[in-house]
Design an enzyme around this catalytic site. Structure first.
Site, PDB file in Angstrom:
ATOM      1  N   ARG A 175       0.874  -1.184   0.000  1.00 21.12           N
ATOM      2  CA  ARG A 175       0.000   0.000   0.000  1.00 21.12           C
ATOM      3  C   ARG A 175       0.902   1.222   0.000  1.00 21.12           C
ATOM      4  NH1 ARG A 175      -5.354   1.181   3.501  1.00 21.12           N
ATOM      5  NH2 ARG A 175      -6.085  -0.238   1.906  1.00 21.12           N
ATOM      6  N   HIS A 216      -7.291   0.881  -6.473  1.00 20.30           N
ATOM      7  CA  HIS A 216      -7.474  -0.029  -5.336  1.00 20.30           C
ATOM      8  C   HIS A 216      -8.149  -1.303  -5.881  1.00 20.30           C
ATOM      9  CE1 HIS A 216      -7.716  -1.466  -1.388  1.00 20.30           C
ATOM     10  NE2 HIS A 216      -8.594  -0.652  -0.837  1.00 20.30           N
ATOM     11  N   GLN A 241      -9.927  -3.985  -3.669  1.00 19.00           N
ATOM     12  CA  GLN A 241     -11.262  -3.569  -3.234  1.00 19.00           C
ATOM     13  C   GLN A 241     -12.286  -3.889  -4.321  1.00 19.00           C
ATOM     14  OE1 GLN A 241     -12.294  -2.050  -0.193  1.00 19.00           O
ATOM     15  NE2 GLN A 241     -14.231  -2.665  -1.104  1.00 19.00           N
ATOM     16  N   ASP A 252     -17.422   6.769  -1.683  1.00 19.33           N
ATOM     17  CA  ASP A 252     -16.196   6.659  -0.885  1.00 19.33           C
ATOM     18  C   ASP A 252     -15.969   8.030  -0.253  1.00 19.33           C
ATOM     19  OD1 ASP A 252     -13.773   5.840   0.212  1.00 19.33           O
ATOM     20  OD2 ASP A 252     -12.647   6.015  -1.662  1.00 19.33           O
ATOM     21  N   CYS A 275     -16.461   1.305   0.376  1.00 22.14           N
ATOM     22  CA  CYS A 275     -15.287   0.461   0.650  1.00 22.14           C
ATOM     23  C   CYS A 275     -14.886   0.487   2.123  1.00 22.14           C
ATOM     24  CB  CYS A 275     -14.124   0.915  -0.214  1.00 22.14           C
ATOM     25  SG  CYS A 275     -13.683   2.639   0.072  1.00 22.14           S
ATOM     26  N   ARG A 291     -13.654  -9.221   1.297  1.00 12.97           N
ATOM     27  CA  ARG A 291     -12.239  -8.952   1.015  1.00 12.97           C
ATOM     28  C   ARG A 291     -11.378 -10.182   1.318  1.00 12.97           C
ATOM     29  NH1 ARG A 291     -10.353  -3.614   1.095  1.00 12.97           N
ATOM     30  NH2 ARG A 291      -8.399  -4.611   0.484  1.00 12.97           N
TER      31      ARG A 291
HETATM   32  N1   CP Z   1     -11.286  -0.598   2.197  1.00 13.03           N
HETATM   33  C1   CP Z   1     -10.010  -0.679   2.636  1.00 13.03           C
HETATM   34  O1   CP Z   1      -9.074  -0.887   1.882  1.00 13.03           O
HETATM   35  O2   CP Z   1      -9.870  -0.546   3.976  1.00 13.03           O
HETATM   36  P1   CP Z   1      -8.513  -0.370   4.795  1.00 13.03           P
HETATM   37  O3   CP Z   1      -7.965   1.010   4.456  1.00 13.03           O
HETATM   38  O4   CP Z   1      -8.917  -0.488   6.222  1.00 13.03           O
HETATM   39  O5   CP Z   1      -7.545  -1.435   4.371  1.00 13.03           O
HETATM   40  N1  NVA Z   2     -10.085   6.485  -1.189  1.00 18.47           N
HETATM   41  C1  NVA Z   2      -9.712   6.022   0.121  1.00 18.47           C
HETATM   42  C2  NVA Z   2      -9.907   4.558   0.217  1.00 18.47           C
HETATM   43  C3  NVA Z   2      -9.553   3.932   1.547  1.00 18.47           C
HETATM   44  C4  NVA Z   2      -9.725   2.450   1.546  1.00 18.47           C
HETATM   45  C5  NVA Z   2      -8.272   6.405   0.411  1.00 18.47           C
HETATM   46  O1  NVA Z   2      -7.426   6.292  -0.492  1.00 18.47           O
HETATM   47  O2  NVA Z   2      -7.983   6.842   1.516  1.00 18.47           O
END
Ligand code: CP
Ligand code: NVA
Length: 310
Positions: free
Chosen positions: A101, A128, A131, A223, A264, A292
């Site tokens: 990430r 993502h 997701q 989101d 999400c 997930r």
């Molecule tokens: N939706 C998602 O990716 O959640 P986290 O940021 O908690 O991993």
């Molecule tokens: N769009 C959000 C998604 C988190 C899972 C972010 O990038 O923070």
């Protein structure tokens, strides 16, 4: 050749459906007793916070008999300036896959260039995809035939939105995105989706009107307005998004009567969605989050076994 999963480019609809169907099977029947990832070790690298992605990948790997190492970049020599290319080369000699990430998508692209094991995008500023796999699984479980479904995404044209567009346009799901002009999804993703829908039979529509997007929708998705890394833009973003792009009961009432609500997570009740919607009867966010685990297990097995390594 090692296959990465940075986004949906390079994957066919059949492959993605195979992963989703494997995930549905895991959920229904449980995980294989054969422990197919036994002897495999997978590294989970995080530059930013995560609840679902980190824990669901860890549990998925455990259920499949493998080991995982979670690490934050602050604990690595990367934080003291070691080159990403050197890091990727070295790590891929130890582990069987790297899930990361990151802030900048380019970080993943560079890791992928130097890694001899699959790199999996656990969220970047652009995409993502993990997701989106769980999103598609959830939609398939609830709505059945994907080609009958229309998804309305309301809000920021961000990483989650870009991946949802890719997944929908690849699989022939119609998608309508309502976002303010300056926060539209990536132009490259839109152009690509316009090509992909020619083959899949889906469609992509862009609008600034949430009411227009949700008309006839089977799924209403939103989101956060402020993603990780955008905290300094909060005030400016809220001025643009709030309250016009909030998913309210009124907005839900303009979609199909059996439309579901998806997010999400993490969510900000009262900001991008009203509590009565996300905690209401039409919300499937808990099922979506739970899925997930299964899509991540299926993805790993697909990349490490079916994709060639095991
Ligand atoms: N939706 C998602 O990716 O959640 P986290 O940021 O908690 O991993
Ligand atoms: N769009 C959000 C998604 C988190 C899972 C972010 O990038 O923070």
């Amino acid at each position: 050749m090692v296959r990465h999963f940075l986004d949906f480019e390079g994957y066919t609809a059949e492959e993605i459906l195979r992963i989703v169907d494997m995930a549905i099977e895991f959920k229904r029947k449980g995980y294989p007793d054969t422990k197919p990832l036994s002897g495999k070790c997978i590294l989970l690298i995080f530059e930013k916070p995560s609840t679902r992605t980190r824990v669901s990948f860890h549990v998925a790997i455990t259920r499949l008999g493998g080991d995982s190492i979670p690490i934050s970049t602050g604990e690595m020599q990367l934080s003291r300036g070691e080159a990403l290319s050197d890091t990727a080369r070295v790590l891929s000699a130890y582990v069987d896959a790297i899930i990361a990430r990151v802030y900048k998508h380019e970080t993943l692209s560079e890791m992928a260039r130097y890694s001899s094991v699959p790199i999996i995008n656990a969220l970047s500023d652009r995409f993502h995809p993990c997701q989106a796999l769980a999103d598609i699984m959830t939609i398939k479980e609830i709505k059945g035939e994907l080609s009958d479904v229309k998804v309305a995404y309301v809000g920021d044209g961000n990483n989650v939105c870009n991946s949802l567009i890719q997944a929908c346009s690849l699989l022939g799901v119609r998608i309508s995105v309502a976002s303010p002009r300056e926060y539209r999804p990536s132009e490259a993703v839109i152009a690509q989706a316009r090509e992909w829908v020619k083959r899949s039979g889906g469609s992509i529509e862009l609008t600034e009107s949430p009411e227009g997007a949700v008309r006839d929708a089977d799924v209403v998705y939103t989101d956060v307005f402020v993603s990780m890394g955008q905290e300094e833009e909060r005030e400016r973003r809220l001025k643009v998004f709030y309250p016009g792009y909030k998913v309210t009961e009124r907005l839900m009432s303009l979609a199909k009567p059996d439309a579901i609500f998806m997010h999400c997570l993490p969510a900000h009740r009262g900001e991008e969605v009203d509590a009565s919607v996300i905690d209401g009867e039409r919300s499937v966010v808990w099922q979506q989050a739970a899925n997930r685990l299964h899509t991540e297990a299926a993805l790993l097995l697909y990349l490490l076994r079916d994709g060639g390594k095991i």
